[in-house]
Motif scaffolding. Structure first.
Motif, PDB file in Angstrom:
ATOM      1  N   LYS A   1      -8.725  14.073  -7.098  1.00 54.46           N
ATOM      2  CA  LYS A   1      -9.047  12.721  -7.567  1.00 54.46           C
ATOM      3  C   LYS A   1     -10.134  12.074  -6.724  1.00 54.46           C
ATOM      4  CE  LYS A   1      -5.290   9.992  -5.309  1.00 54.46           C
ATOM      5  NZ  LYS A   1      -5.981   8.866  -4.626  1.00 54.46           N
ATOM      6  N   GLU A   2     -10.150  12.316  -5.418  1.00 56.18           N
ATOM      7  CA  GLU A   2     -11.120  11.603  -4.573  1.00 56.18           C
ATOM      8  C   GLU A   2     -12.529  12.182  -4.682  1.00 56.18           C
ATOM      9  OE1 GLU A   2     -10.516   8.815  -3.725  1.00 56.18           O
ATOM     10  OE2 GLU A   2      -8.335   8.691  -3.557  1.00 56.18           O
TER      11      GLU A   2
ATOM     12  N   ALA B   1      -9.759   0.182  -0.388  1.00 56.96           N
ATOM     13  CA  ALA B   1      -9.128  -0.351  -1.593  1.00 56.96           C
ATOM     14  C   ALA B   1      -8.196   0.701  -2.172  1.00 56.96           C
ATOM     15  CB  ALA B   1     -10.184  -0.732  -2.627  1.00 56.96           C
ATOM     16  N   MET B   2      -7.416   0.272  -3.172  1.00 61.27           N
ATOM     17  CA  MET B   2      -6.409   1.172  -3.723  1.00 61.27           C
ATOM     18  C   MET B   2      -6.276   0.979  -5.233  1.00 61.27           C
ATOM     19  SD  MET B   2      -4.284   3.544  -3.236  1.00 61.27           S
ATOM     20  CE  MET B   2      -3.375   4.248  -4.596  1.00 61.27           C
ATOM     21  N   GLU B   3      -6.220   2.105  -5.934  1.00 57.92           N
ATOM     22  CA  GLU B   3      -6.314   2.130  -7.391  1.00 57.92           C
ATOM     23  C   GLU B   3      -4.985   1.980  -8.131  1.00 57.92           C
ATOM     24  OE1 GLU B   3      -6.848   4.855  -5.330  1.00 57.92           O
ATOM     25  OE2 GLU B   3      -5.986   6.661  -6.216  1.00 57.92           O
TER      26      GLU B   3
ATOM     27  N   TYR C   1      -7.512  11.684   4.667  1.00 61.07           N
ATOM     28  CA  TYR C   1      -8.404  10.856   3.843  1.00 61.07           C
ATOM     29  C   TYR C   1      -9.759  10.880   4.538  1.00 61.07           C
ATOM     30  CZ  TYR C   1      -4.586   9.698   0.881  1.00 61.07           C
ATOM     31  OH  TYR C   1      -3.566   9.818  -0.016  1.00 61.07           O
TER      32      TYR C   1
ATOM     33  N   GLU D   1      -0.044   4.589  -1.325  1.00 62.66           N
ATOM     34  CA  GLU D   1      -0.640   5.895  -1.101  1.00 62.66           C
ATOM     35  C   GLU D   1      -0.837   6.083   0.400  1.00 62.66           C
ATOM     36  OE1 GLU D   1      -4.448   6.663  -2.924  1.00 62.66           O
ATOM     37  OE2 GLU D   1      -4.385   8.759  -2.345  1.00 62.66           O
TER      38      GLU D   1
ATOM     39  N   GLN E   1       0.885  -1.174   0.000  1.00 61.50           N
ATOM     40  CA  GLN E   1       0.000   0.000   0.000  1.00 61.50           C
ATOM     41  C   GLN E   1       0.917   1.216   0.000  1.00 61.50           C
ATOM     42  OE1 GLN E   1      -3.108   0.838  -0.542  1.00 61.50           O
ATOM     43  NE2 GLN E   1      -2.591   2.985  -0.192  1.00 61.50           N
TER      44      GLN E   1
ATOM     45  N   HIS F   1     -10.778   5.608 -11.001  1.00 60.63           N
ATOM     46  CA  HIS F   1      -9.514   6.315 -10.730  1.00 60.63           C
ATOM     47  C   HIS F   1      -8.522   6.169 -11.889  1.00 60.63           C
ATOM     48  CE1 HIS F   1      -9.554   8.166  -6.842  1.00 60.63           C
ATOM     49  NE2 HIS F   1      -9.709   7.066  -6.135  1.00 60.63           N
TER      50      HIS F   1
ATOM     51  N   MET G   1      -7.399   0.617   4.620  1.00 63.48           N
ATOM     52  CA  MET G   1      -8.547   1.339   4.060  1.00 63.48           C
ATOM     53  C   MET G   1      -9.431   0.367   3.283  1.00 63.48           C
ATOM     54  SD  MET G   1      -7.643   4.550   4.860  1.00 63.48           S
ATOM     55  CE  MET G   1      -8.377   5.697   3.696  1.00 63.48           C
TER      56      MET G   1
ATOM     57  N   TYR H   1     -13.383  13.448   0.577  1.00 63.09           N
ATOM     58  CA  TYR H   1     -14.122  12.512  -0.284  1.00 63.09           C
ATOM     59  C   TYR H   1     -15.556  12.987  -0.528  1.00 63.09           C
ATOM     60  CZ  TYR H   1     -10.597   8.750  -0.263  1.00 63.09           C
ATOM     61  OH  TYR H   1      -9.463   8.003  -0.460  1.00 63.09           O
TER      62      TYR H   1
ATOM     63  N   HIS I   1     -15.338   2.721  -8.062  1.00 67.83           N
ATOM     64  CA  HIS I   1     -14.514   3.845  -7.608  1.00 67.83           C
ATOM     65  C   HIS I   1     -13.051   3.627  -8.011  1.00 67.83           C
ATOM     66  CE1 HIS I   1     -13.370   7.070  -4.692  1.00 67.83           C
ATOM     67  NE2 HIS I   1     -12.248   6.372  -4.637  1.00 67.83           N
ATOM     68  N   GLU I   2     -12.522   2.469  -7.668  1.00 64.59           N
ATOM     69  CA  GLU I   2     -11.101   2.225  -7.974  1.00 64.59           C
ATOM     70  C   GLU I   2     -10.889   2.167  -9.478  1.00 64.59           C
ATOM     71  OE1 GLU I   2      -9.439   2.756  -5.459  1.00 64.59           O
ATOM     72  OE2 GLU I   2     -10.969   2.362  -3.954  1.00 64.59           O
TER      73      GLU I   2
ATOM     74  N   GLN J   1      -2.002   4.650  11.695  1.00 61.31           N
ATOM     75  CA  GLN J   1      -3.135   5.118  10.874  1.00 61.31           C
ATOM     76  C   GLN J   1      -4.461   4.694  11.485  1.00 61.31           C
ATOM     77  OE1 GLN J   1      -3.359   4.210   6.660  1.00 61.31           O
ATOM     78  NE2 GLN J   1      -1.330   5.048   6.302  1.00 61.31           N
TER      79      GLN J   1
HETATM   80  N1  ARG Z   1      -6.925   6.138  -2.972  1.00 61.17           N
HETATM   81  C1  ARG Z   1      -7.637   5.163  -2.174  1.00 61.17           C
HETATM   82  C2  ARG Z   1      -9.096   5.331  -2.549  1.00 61.17           C
HETATM   83  O1  ARG Z   1      -9.534   4.845  -3.504  1.00 61.17           O
HETATM   84  C3  ARG Z   1      -7.435   5.340  -0.717  1.00 61.17           C
HETATM   85  C4  ARG Z   1      -6.071   5.103  -0.239  1.00 61.17           C
HETATM   86  C5  ARG Z   1      -5.914   5.629   1.105  1.00 61.17           C
HETATM   87  N2  ARG Z   1      -4.678   5.286   1.693  1.00 61.17           N
HETATM   88  C6  ARG Z   1      -4.239   5.794   2.849  1.00 61.17           C
HETATM   89  N3  ARG Z   1      -3.139   5.388   3.299  1.00 61.17           N
HETATM   90  N4  ARG Z   1      -4.862   6.694   3.491  1.00 61.17           N
HETATM   91  O2  ARG Z   1      -9.845   6.039  -2.022  1.00 61.17           O
END
Ligand code: ARG
Ligand code: ZN
Length: 879
Positions: A325-326, A268-270, A382, A127, A125, A307, A266, A387, A303-304, A830
């Motif tokens: 982006k969010e 998910a991640m794109e 985040y 981001e 992960q 992105h 979190m 968002y 969503h992903e 986190q």
């Molecule tokens: N970009 C991801 C999403 O689709 C979230 C990732 C968040 N990661 C974090 N470490 N806060 O929303």
């Protein structure tokens, strides 16, 4: 670990990077006791930077540096400096190759940032700033490079080796090892890098794009989850088609992969071409996932996927632009969900979340603009504001421009900025340039924090037939921001005549063909609008579809609300009128005597909703949900939670008692027939049935009890099973509750996603989730302090949903939460920082509560070696 006070980072300090990276060549040697990462970077000075003599500074975190070489020659110790969080090479040429070798320990990485292990597999992960935990790198989104990644690992334990892009080479190595090399043709920031290595099964499908290319779709999951992929795969194909049709966006690589991992901070991640998901946000089957989970999965997969354009092809210049982006992508996924199901229901769900949680955030100590001006730890940003409010801001642009102009704007945005790292301002500019509209005042939505308040008054002049509406906007002060300017607010409204008919909205007299709904644009502190040709005092339907993320203050009478509940042509406002009426009734009972009367009109309104089979049942299912305790608290100044809880329960019990016959009728009418389906109609049916059941069990009704027990035994799907279990858990039938919980656990103990639901149904219940019960859940063999989902399903559900127990007047709930935050701060900061949230709202509560909440926060503040994540949240909350 922090050794000094964390630094604040400011948007106003932004500078372009001094060095650019053209290509990244990575080689991962994965072992059980660690991983060696060989990184070769092609670097050059950025011609746009004015720091011509700047040293090369690369970010790092928790790395063991093994060697550094410049243009192939090893650097001596004096030629570079390893500062722990930075690798500095003082003198470098215009253009050069840097090779860095680091050693990391994924198996000991409990923060789940960078490369870590989850149920035996390696995954990443990155981001926002996780890539620096893998190797030294300029870890900022405006440095975009082409990545080539070679992964080497034992072949038996890790037969599947994945990274971004296309697999270009694979082969065998000595000692039972093998390798695969991946190449991503698109330059990307390092936060989109991903790597997975594990023993996973592969599920395949194909998607033909609008231009006729066949895309290879692959899902990778642990073997036991092989049967839980279909829904996500179908959702993916629907998303791909939708993005072509609605935004003209075609997928750009030949392969698209989704991986499910159990331990994830979190949802998910794109990552480019290789999305990584929390198992709970991707795996589903009829037997194990509720309707809510099915819908959530569809939305997150979309969503992903979305992105890929809004985030990857066009990315963020810096993390202050996160909502670029969010916010945009949440707007896109909510449009998609609306198109796949019921738009009104989707809007109700989005607004419920916004008004309950984002408004609370906006009114609390962590309040920040959609584009923040500063932060200490980006992971703390985040947020619902970035968002959800960010999505509302994009939605308002959509409302102001209309769908066609908005599409022109998004086309221009994607075309103009393809391959770039840009700002929210660039987004707004593209919308302006495509439409010719001036959005300069609108930009304040990105800069000013806080929820605008619209105070609305009206008067009617029977003589002239003029109805006058005065709207005054104000924006409350938030940390660091006072005296805010008026914002540009699209305000949708209609007027209803006494017979319930919509009236033409004549802003000039004689315009009898005027539309019956208008979007007024508020730009001043005060506006007065005059509507002509009105025969009798109308009932205003204000802020239809929730056209802006604002609070509306208007003095509705209960009569007006009842009228809107049954007549408003806008389904959203019908629901909203019902909510306002229920809020008003519940609030009037807070701390009232036990025998205080409950307005009989509320009972009659609900009777009508439950019995009238001609109404849109999906809307009825939503209207029957009473406003949540969290929302009632949000609306209250010095909240006394147990009192709010009692008042709400009293209303619920009163309704259930008075409407018992109707509830049983509703339950029978919506008895499932035919095979299980996940359509809006079927979802509404199950929701109504389970609401009826829950209400009956709130009054410990015997008939309800036996219905619940037989539903639990007969259920062929998790929605009905969970509906019955929840109803029993929240009832006073203690022995049924325990038996139902034990049976459920025995049946599903091998399925982590279901066990998480089993934890949270107890932790969120005031019957089964008192503090002593919570301690038992934490001791349960299935509980795992390393797994964020388990922590959220027990600790998070208790503090966030079981509000009366959490706000125990003796303060034990607060001390409990403080203990868990301190325990998690070292292993996963986190998650620890997220868990603090309920305590940060201490100013919202009546003094005896808020004092105790504050002292729990102070205890966290005083923990030694506090992480930057928790430090920021706690210090801002106490400031
Ligand atoms: N970009 C991801 C999403 O689709 C979230 C990732 C968040 N990661 C974090 N470490 N806060 O929303
Ligand atoms: Zn996102």
């Amino acid at each position: 670990m922090r050794t000094s006070q964390p630094q604040t980072i400011y948007l106003s300090d932004y500078k372009v990077p001094a060095y650019l990276v053209d290509t990244v060549d990575l080689r991962f040697e994965l072992f059980e006791d660690g991983a060696r990462v060989h990184s070769t970077l092609e670097l050059r000075r950025n011609p746009e930077s004015d720091e011509t003599a700047a040293p090369l500074e690369l970010d790092g975190d928790s790395l063991t540096l093994e060697s550094v070489a410049l243009n192939g020659a090893a650097l001596a110790a004096g030629d570079y400096e390893d500062r722990g969080d930075q690798l500095v090479v003082r003198s470098v040429p215009e253009q050069f190759t840097l090779t860095v070798v680091t050693w990391i320990e994924p198996q000991n990485n409990t923060r789940l940032e960078g490369l870590y292990k989850s149920s035996g597999m390696f995954c990443t992960q990155c981001e926002a700033e996780g890539f620096r935990c893998i190797t030294f790198f300029p870890d900022r989104p405006d440095v975009m490079a082409r990545f080539r990644t070679r992964i080497e690992a034992n072949k038996d334990a890790y037969p599947v080796l994945l990274s971004n892009g296309n697999d270009v080479e694979k082969g065998e190595l000595e000692n039972g090892r093998h390798f695969v090399t991946w190449e991503d043709p698109f330059p990307k920031p390092c936060y989109l890098f991903a790597l997975v290595a594990g023993d996973l099964v592969e599920k395949r499908d194909t998607f033909s794009t609008c231009s006729g290319r066949d895309i290879d779709l692959r899902m990778y999951v642990e073997p036991r989850n092989a049967e839980k992929c279909d829904h996500a795969m179908d959702s993916l194909k629907r998303s791909m088609r939708w993005d072509e049709e609605v935004y003209g966006r075609e997928y750009d690589l030949d392969i698209f992969m989704i991986v499910a991992v159990d331990d994830f901070n979190m949802g998910a991640m794109e990552n480019k071409g290789l999305n990584i998901f929390n198992s709970s946000c991707v795996l589903a089957s009829q037997e194990t996932a509720t309707d809510l989970a099915f819908q959530r999965i569809e939305a997150i997969v979309a969503h992903e996927y979305f992105h890929n354009w809004s985030g990857n092809r066009v990315t963020c210049r810096d993390w202050f632009q996160l909502s670029l982006k969010e916010g945009f992508t949440v707007f896109r996924d909510s449009q998609f969900s609306a198109d796949m199901g019921s738009p009104t229901v989707k809007r109700i769900e989005d607004v419920t979340l916004l008004r309950t949680a984002q408004f609370a955030e906006d009114g609390g100590p962590m309040s920040h603009p959609v584009r923040p001006a500063s932060y200490m730890e980006i992971s703390n940003f985040y947020t619902l504001t970035i968002y959800e409010k960010g999505a509302e801001v994009v939605r308002m642009i959509h409302t102001l421009l209309g769908p066609d102009m908005f599409r022109k704007g998004s086309d221009l945005y994607f075309e103009r900025h393809d391959g770039q790292a840009v700002t929210t301002d660039d987004f707004v500019k593209a919308m302006e340039d495509a439409s010719g509209r001036d959005l300069s005042q609108f930009r304040l939505w990105y800069e000013q924090a806080g929820t605008p308040v619209l105070a609305i008054s009206d008067d009617f002049d029977a003589e002239t037939g003029v109805y006058r509406l005065t709207i005054e906007q104000s924006i409350p002060d938030t940390p660091g921001q006072t005296n805010k300017k008026p914002q540009h607010i699209p305000f949708a409204l209609g007027l209803l005549g006494q017979d319930g008919q919509p009236l033409p909205l004549q802003l000039e007299s004689g315009d009898s063909g005027a539309p019956t709904e208008r979007v007024l644009e508020l730009t001043e502190a005060v506006h007065t609008f005059e509507f002509h040709g009105v025969e009798s005092r109308p009932v205003p339907s204000l802020l239809r579809h929730f056209s802006a993320p604002v609070r509306v203050r208007y003095n509705w009478s209960r009569e007006q609300l009842l009228f809107l509940m049954s007549h408003d042509p806008d389904g959203f406002n019908r629901w909203d009128a019902g909510q306002r009426l229920a809020v008003d009734v519940i609030q009037s009972l807070v701390n009232a005597p036990d025998d205080a009367e409950i307005d009989p009109r509320l009972v009659e309104a609900y009777r009508k909703l439950i019995s009238d089979a001609d109404l849109d049942q999906a809307l009825v299912a939503k209207m029957l949900q009473l406003p949540s305790e969290a929302y009632l608290i949000e609306l209250t100044d010095k909240a006394d939670v147990p009192a709010i809880h009692r008042a709400r329960e009293a209303v619920l019990r009163h309704l259930a008692g008075a409407l018992k016959g109707e509830l049983l009728g509703c339950y029978q009418r919506h008895q499932g027939s035919g095979p299980y389906e996940v359509t809006p109609e079927a979802i509404a049916r199950r929701s109504l049935r389970n609401t009826a059941l829950a209400w009956l069990l709130m009054i410990d009704d015997e008939e309800g009890r036996s219905l619940a027990v037989s539903q639990l035994n007969a259920a062929d799907n998790m929605t009905d099973r969970m509906g019955a279990l929840r109803a029993l858990v929240n009832s006073g039938f203690e022995s049924d509750r325990q038996e139902a919980l034990d049976d459920f656990y025995n049946r599903f103990q091998d399925d982590p996603q279901v066990v998480e639901q089993w934890f949270s149904v107890q932790a969120a219940s005031d019957q089964a989730g008192q503090l002593s019960d919570i301690h038992k859940l934490l001791e349960h063999p299935a509980f795992d302090w390393k797994n964020p989902n388990k922590i959220r399903s027990v600790v998070g559900a208790f503090a966030g949903q079981n509000l009366a127990a959490f706000h125990n007047p003796d303060g034990s709930g607060y001390q409990f939460l403080a203990d868990q935050v301190c325990r998690l701060d070292d292993s996963n900061p986190q998650i620890a920082a997220r868990l603090v949230t309920p305590l940060t709202r201490w100013r919202k509560f009546a003094p005896s509560y808020s004092d105790r909440m504050k002292s729990a926060l102070e205890r966290i503040r005083d923990k030694a070696g506090l992480s930057r994540d928790v430090y920021e949240v706690v210090h801002k909350s106490l400031a």
